[in-house]
Write a protein that holds these residues in place. Sequence first.
Motif, PDB file in Angstrom:
ATOM      1  N   UNK A  30     -14.925   1.211 -28.645  1.00 57.42           N
ATOM      2  CA  UNK A  30     -12.964   0.564 -27.934  1.00 57.42           C
ATOM      3  C   UNK A  30     -12.090   1.209 -29.348  1.00 57.42           C
ATOM      4  N   UNK A  31     -12.569   0.450 -30.460  1.00 56.74           N
ATOM      5  CA  UNK A  31     -11.251   1.291 -31.092  1.00 56.74           C
ATOM      6  C   UNK A  31     -11.208   2.528 -32.168  1.00 56.74           C
ATOM      7  N   UNK A  32     -12.181   3.204 -31.901  1.00 58.06           N
ATOM      8  CA  UNK A  32     -12.292   4.597 -32.317  1.00 58.06           C
ATOM      9  C   UNK A  32     -11.162   4.937 -31.378  1.00 58.06           C
ATOM     10  N   UNK A  33     -10.931   4.229 -30.073  1.00 60.97           N
ATOM     11  CA  UNK A  33      -9.367   5.344 -29.641  1.00 60.97           C
ATOM     12  C   UNK A  33      -8.589   3.992 -29.435  1.00 60.97           C
ATOM     13  N   UNK A  34      -8.412   3.137 -29.080  1.00 61.77           N
ATOM     14  CA  UNK A  34      -7.296   2.172 -29.407  1.00 61.77           C
ATOM     15  C   UNK A  34      -7.248   0.959 -30.226  1.00 61.77           C
ATOM     16  N   UNK A  51      -3.946   3.922 -25.350  1.00 60.48           N
ATOM     17  CA  UNK A  51      -2.357   3.247 -25.441  1.00 60.48           C
ATOM     18  C   UNK A  51      -2.768   2.046 -26.326  1.00 60.48           C
ATOM     19  N   UNK A  52      -2.352   1.612 -27.198  1.00 55.50           N
ATOM     20  CA  UNK A  52      -2.148   0.183 -27.306  1.00 55.50           C
ATOM     21  C   UNK A  52      -2.721  -0.754 -26.219  1.00 55.50           C
ATOM     22  N   UNK A  53      -3.381  -1.791 -27.450  1.00 52.60           N
ATOM     23  CA  UNK A  53      -4.019  -2.676 -26.027  1.00 52.60           C
ATOM     24  C   UNK A  53      -2.832  -3.568 -25.706  1.00 52.60           C
ATOM     25  N   UNK A  54      -1.189  -4.091 -26.331  1.00 59.57           N
ATOM     26  CA  UNK A  54      -0.346  -4.591 -26.104  1.00 59.57           C
ATOM     27  C   UNK A  54       0.306  -3.687 -24.950  1.00 59.57           C
ATOM     28  N   UNK A  55       0.259  -2.281 -24.787  1.00 59.59           N
ATOM     29  CA  UNK A  55       1.188  -1.520 -23.904  1.00 59.59           C
ATOM     30  C   UNK A  55       0.346  -2.287 -22.465  1.00 59.59           C
ATOM     31  N   UNK A  56      -1.185  -2.114 -22.702  1.00 63.98           N
ATOM     32  CA  UNK A  56      -2.118  -2.128 -21.279  1.00 63.98           C
ATOM     33  C   UNK A  56      -2.159  -3.249 -20.766  1.00 63.98           C
ATOM     34  N   UNK A  57      -1.206  -4.786 -21.973  1.00 59.89           N
ATOM     35  CA  UNK A  57      -1.312  -5.675 -21.163  1.00 59.89           C
ATOM     36  C   UNK A  57       0.764  -5.834 -20.492  1.00 59.89           C
ATOM     37  N   UNK A  63     -21.188   1.669 -19.219  1.00 60.60           N
ATOM     38  CA  UNK A  63     -22.414   0.802 -19.596  1.00 60.60           C
ATOM     39  C   UNK A  63     -22.061  -0.296 -20.797  1.00 60.60           C
ATOM     40  N   UNK A  64     -20.545  -0.241 -20.530  1.00 64.92           N
ATOM     41  CA  UNK A  64     -20.025  -1.711 -21.597  1.00 64.92           C
ATOM     42  C   UNK A  64     -21.044  -2.885 -20.224  1.00 64.92           C
ATOM     43  N   UNK A  65     -21.921  -4.048 -21.093  1.00 64.40           N
ATOM     44  CA  UNK A  65     -22.227  -4.719 -19.989  1.00 64.40           C
ATOM     45  C   UNK A  65     -20.708  -6.109 -19.557  1.00 64.40           C
ATOM     46  N   UNK A  66     -20.856  -6.584 -18.125  1.00 63.64           N
ATOM     47  CA  UNK A  66     -20.023  -6.744 -16.827  1.00 63.64           C
ATOM     48  C   UNK A  66     -19.521  -8.339 -18.243  1.00 63.64           C
ATOM     49  N   UNK A  67     -19.766  -8.949 -18.931  1.00 65.29           N
ATOM     50  CA  UNK A  67     -19.747  -9.503 -19.306  1.00 65.29           C
ATOM     51  C   UNK A  67     -18.876 -10.084 -20.140  1.00 65.29           C
ATOM     52  N   UNK A  68     -19.636  -8.328 -21.309  1.00 63.45           N
ATOM     53  CA  UNK A  68     -18.198  -8.380 -22.829  1.00 63.45           C
ATOM     54  C   UNK A  68     -17.181  -7.431 -21.556  1.00 63.45           C
ATOM     55  N   UNK A  69     -16.925  -6.749 -21.545  1.00 67.11           N
ATOM     56  CA  UNK A  69     -16.609  -6.301 -20.613  1.00 67.11           C
ATOM     57  C   UNK A  69     -14.703  -7.299 -19.998  1.00 67.11           C
ATOM     58  N   UNK A  70     -15.257  -8.504 -19.532  1.00 71.76           N
ATOM     59  CA  UNK A  70     -14.619  -9.133 -19.065  1.00 71.76           C
ATOM     60  C   UNK A  70     -13.522 -10.095 -19.860  1.00 71.76           C
ATOM     61  N   UNK A  71     -14.868 -10.747 -21.051  1.00 75.80           N
ATOM     62  CA  UNK A  71     -14.349 -11.232 -22.445  1.00 75.80           C
ATOM     63  C   UNK A  71     -12.983 -10.302 -22.275  1.00 75.80           C
ATOM     64  N   UNK A  72     -13.280  -9.040 -23.034  1.00 76.34           N
ATOM     65  CA  UNK A  72     -11.866  -8.341 -23.753  1.00 76.34           C
ATOM     66  C   UNK A  72     -11.338  -7.927 -22.399  1.00 76.34           C
ATOM     67  N   UNK A  73     -11.333  -8.051 -21.503  1.00 76.60           N
ATOM     68  CA  UNK A  73     -10.486  -7.720 -20.300  1.00 76.60           C
ATOM     69  C   UNK A  73      -9.430  -9.096 -20.067  1.00 76.60           C
ATOM     70  N   UNK A  74      -9.829  -9.969 -20.559  1.00 76.82           N
ATOM     71  CA  UNK A  74      -9.603 -11.631 -20.500  1.00 76.82           C
ATOM     72  C   UNK A  74      -8.198 -11.578 -21.814  1.00 76.82           C
ATOM     73  N   UNK A  75      -8.676 -11.186 -22.759  1.00 77.80           N
ATOM     74  CA  UNK A  75      -8.072 -11.047 -24.263  1.00 77.80           C
ATOM     75  C   UNK A  75      -6.815 -10.247 -24.016  1.00 77.80           C
ATOM     76  N   UNK A  76      -7.227  -9.342 -23.500  1.00 70.59           N
ATOM     77  CA  UNK A  76      -6.203  -8.221 -23.442  1.00 70.59           C
ATOM     78  C   UNK A  76      -4.683  -8.299 -22.712  1.00 70.59           C
TER      79      UNK A  76
END
Length: 105
Positions: free
Chosen positions: A37-41, A50-56, A88-101
């Motif tokens: 993700x950090x390659x683009x965000x 977009x900046x994750x703050x803007x996604x938020x 292919x992002x594991x569901x639990x990892x995607x959810x952890x990232x999503x909650x943080x965003x």
Amino acid sequence: MKKTLLTFAVVLAIASASNAQTKIPPNIEKLLQKNTCLACHKVDVKLIGPAYKDVAKKKYKPEQIVELIKKPVPSNWPGYIPMAALPNVPADEALTIAKWITTLK
Ligand code: HEC
């Protein structure tokens, strides 16, 4: 005049100090790195995506963000190149990232 400049310098110093505080928690950073993700965000500036703050600001629920990682909707972000779907992002990892965003301000 001198005083105005000094005030300006102080404001700038405070602004950059608070900017530097937008640190990514280590466990999240690990996931963002592993899943490229950090390659683009970044957190607070636009990169390729977009900046994750803007996604938020869109006030998504974490589950919606998880869906958008698997199946991006480029029309949500006019002016950006479309994000590649990352199924292919594991569901639990995607959810952890999503909650943080959703916590970003
Ligand atoms: C190749 C570059 C690239 C990578 C890698 C990438 N993104 Fe994106 N992302 C983008 C771009 C460009 C957009 C805006 C256009 C779009 O949504 O298609 C975006 C949009 C998003 C959005 C907003 C979705 C919406 O519709 O509002 C989220 C959330 C997101 N990315 C999360 C992630 C996460 C999490 C990862 C890692 C698992 C990731 N991105 C990896 C480029 C990337």
